[in-house]
Design a protein around this motif. Structure first.
Motif, PDB file in Angstrom:
ATOM      1  N   GLU A 164      25.887   0.311   3.604  1.00 53.41           N
ATOM      2  CA  GLU A 164      27.051  -0.299   2.967  1.00 53.41           C
ATOM      3  C   GLU A 164      27.321   0.433   1.665  1.00 53.41           C
ATOM      4  OE1 GLU A 164      28.721  -4.638   1.375  1.00 53.41           O
ATOM      5  OE2 GLU A 164      26.755  -4.477   2.359  1.00 53.41           O
ATOM      6  N   GLY A 165      28.586   0.739   1.420  1.00 57.44           N
ATOM      7  CA  GLY A 165      28.930   1.429   0.193  1.00 57.44           C
ATOM      8  C   GLY A 165      30.399   1.807   0.150  1.00 57.44           C
ATOM      9  N   THR A 166      30.745   2.680  -0.780  1.00 59.27           N
ATOM     10  CA  THR A 166      32.119   3.120  -1.013  1.00 59.27           C
ATOM     11  C   THR A 166      32.326   4.496  -0.392  1.00 59.27           C
ATOM     12  OG1 THR A 166      32.132   1.909  -3.109  1.00 59.27           O
ATOM     13  CG2 THR A 166      33.871   3.539  -2.765  1.00 59.27           C
ATOM     14  N   LYS A 216      28.894   6.249  -0.796  1.00 59.41           N
ATOM     15  CA  LYS A 216      27.989   6.050  -1.923  1.00 59.41           C
ATOM     16  C   LYS A 216      27.563   4.596  -1.931  1.00 59.41           C
ATOM     17  CE  LYS A 216      27.611   6.495  -6.945  1.00 59.41           C
ATOM     18  NZ  LYS A 216      28.330   6.846  -8.201  1.00 59.41           N
ATOM     19  N   THR A 217      26.264   4.352  -1.798  1.00 59.18           N
ATOM     20  CA  THR A 217      25.767   2.989  -1.765  1.00 59.18           C
ATOM     21  C   THR A 217      25.862   2.360  -3.149  1.00 59.18           C
ATOM     22  OG1 THR A 217      23.484   3.697  -2.182  1.00 59.18           O
ATOM     23  CG2 THR A 217      24.200   3.546   0.121  1.00 59.18           C
ATOM     24  N   TYR A 218      25.714   1.032  -3.199  1.00 55.36           N
ATOM     25  CA  TYR A 218      25.870   0.322  -4.463  1.00 55.36           C
ATOM     26  C   TYR A 218      24.721   0.605  -5.428  1.00 55.36           C
ATOM     27  CZ  TYR A 218      29.208  -2.180  -1.565  1.00 55.36           C
ATOM     28  OH  TYR A 218      30.242  -2.499  -0.720  1.00 55.36           O
ATOM     29  N   ASP A 219      23.600   1.121  -4.906  1.00 46.95           N
ATOM     30  CA  ASP A 219      22.500   1.469  -5.793  1.00 46.95           C
ATOM     31  C   ASP A 219      22.454   2.965  -6.096  1.00 46.95           C
ATOM     32  OD1 ASP A 219      21.839   2.240  -3.269  1.00 46.95           O
ATOM     33  OD2 ASP A 219      19.837   1.349  -3.251  1.00 46.95           O
ATOM     34  N   GLY A 220      23.574   3.673  -5.875  1.00 41.28           N
ATOM     35  CA  GLY A 220      23.700   5.046  -6.322  1.00 41.28           C
ATOM     36  C   GLY A 220      23.106   6.093  -5.399  1.00 41.28           C
ATOM     37  N   ARG A 221      23.091   5.841  -4.084  1.00 40.36           N
ATOM     38  CA  ARG A 221      22.631   6.840  -3.122  1.00 40.36           C
ATOM     39  C   ARG A 221      23.794   7.286  -2.247  1.00 40.36           C
ATOM     40  NH1 ARG A 221      17.854   3.996  -0.066  1.00 40.36           N
ATOM     41  NH2 ARG A 221      19.309   2.248  -0.243  1.00 40.36           N
ATOM     42  N   ARG A 222      23.664   8.493  -1.688  1.00 42.67           N
ATOM     43  CA  ARG A 222      24.712   9.039  -0.816  1.00 42.67           C
ATOM     44  C   ARG A 222      24.223   9.025   0.625  1.00 42.67           C
ATOM     45  NH1 ARG A 222      27.165  14.575  -2.554  1.00 42.67           N
ATOM     46  NH2 ARG A 222      28.313  13.134  -3.909  1.00 42.67           N
TER      47      ARG A 222
END
Length: 335
Positions: free
Chosen positions: A139-141, A153-159
């Motif tokens: 889950e992410g942007t 890009k996940t909410y905890d700053g991973r790609r």
């Protein structure tokens, strides 16, 4: 020796004469090919300009522009070869490319699948750049949509790099597809509390939160009569529907509901569990001639009621007795 040299010189002269004869055709073919290169670059620019007005379509314009440019250059190559070699037929090259294409297709099947899926995703736009999506456990942007893969890009700053073929053939949840989003949470109250009063207090708490939309209006619904609570589901809408807005509204709504209910004496019970021993019964349990709580129904022999303290005392006595027997056995063995 002189004869061989003369034959070789004649072949060289023949090749030179043939090249000179083909020189006008070669020059014309080069001019045609350069013209098609120019046309291809203009077509690419036009395609990018046409898709520029579409929101988040920079990748789509780039891909379509490259495809149009490649097709135009290929057509120019066919025409140029036909000018230089009059006996050349475009069908021969197409046939050769077709045979080669089958081999290439088998060798690069996954790459081609991802490429075609990327083109379809860019054309249909099930999601766009900056959308927040959920795919399987990710889950992410959405950061970028390329022809091979989509990066989020996940909410905890991973790609996370996801192949386009998987995105196109599996279900994807787009959390930001619409302007508003509904959230929900189940709140458990005690069985002795007034449900209508509790629902009214929950609504007041939600209406007091600025992030909660007044239209569509929030609502509360009784969902379950659980083991130790009456579960009431609170539902509210937020705008915009992004993850940070979800967390902020959830924090404020739940905090306000808890405070409102406790201020008005509504119980928020902990999960409770009642444990009965195998022989724990009560005087008022009913007809003791019937099987009850795991005891067999034996005519004329009904177990007497016990308290939990009596059961614990029996367990302690049994444990003490077994320890004493163990000590006696140990002493006998030593003797």
């Amino acid at each position: 020796m002189n004869t061989e040299l003369s034959v070789a010189w004649e072949k060289v002269q023949s090749m030179i004469n043939g090249f000179i004869a083909l020189l006008p055709n070669i020059l014309l073919a080069l001019i045609v090919f350069i013209l098609f290169l120019f046309i291809a670059s203009r077509i690419k620019a036009v395609v990018k300009r046409l898709t520029h007005n579409r929101r988040y379509a920079r990748n789509l314009g780039l891909v379509l522009g490259r495809l149009a440019q490649g097709v135009t250059i290929l057509i120019g190559l066919f025409i140029s070869l036909s000018i230089v070699i009059p006996t050349f037929r475009a069908g021969d090259l197409v046939q050769l490319l077709g045979i080669s294409g089958v081999a290439i297709g088998f060798a690069f099947r996954d790459i081609l699948q991802n490429f075609l899926a990327g083109i379809l995703i860019l054309l249909t736009e099930p999601f766009q750049i900056n959308d927040q999506i959920v795919f399987k456990n990710f889950e992410g942007t959405v950061e970028n949509i390329e022809t091979r893969a989509t990066t989020i890009k996940t909410y905890d700053g991973r790609r996370i790099v996801i192949p386009n073929s998987e995105l196109f053939t599996n279900s994807v949840t787009v959390n930001t597809a619409f302007d508003n989003r509904r959230l929900q949470y189940d709140v458990g109250i005690g069985y002795g509390d007034d449900i209508d009063v509790a629902k009214e207090l929950m609504l007041e708490a939600m209406y007091s939160i600025e992030e909660v939309l007044k239209e569509p209006a929030p609502d509360v619904l009784v969902m379950e009569l659980a083991e130790s609570t009456v579960n009431i589901r609170v539902r509210w809408w937020i705008h915009p529907p992004r993850r940070i807005d979800d967390l902020k509204s959830r924090d404020k709504v739940l905090s306000a509901i808890k405070k409102k209910l406790m201020e008005n004496g509504i119980d928020l019970p902990f999960p409770t569990q009642q444990i009965l021993f195998h022989d724990q019964t009560e005087e008022t349990d009913g007809d003791r001639s019937r099987q009850r709580e795991g005891w067999p129904a034996v005519k004329g022999k009904v177990p007497k009621p016990r308290r939990i303290s009596d059961s614990l005392r029996l367990l302690a006595q049994s444990h003490t007795s077994s320890d004493g027997n163990h000590k006696v056995d140990s002493h006998s063995n030593q003797s």
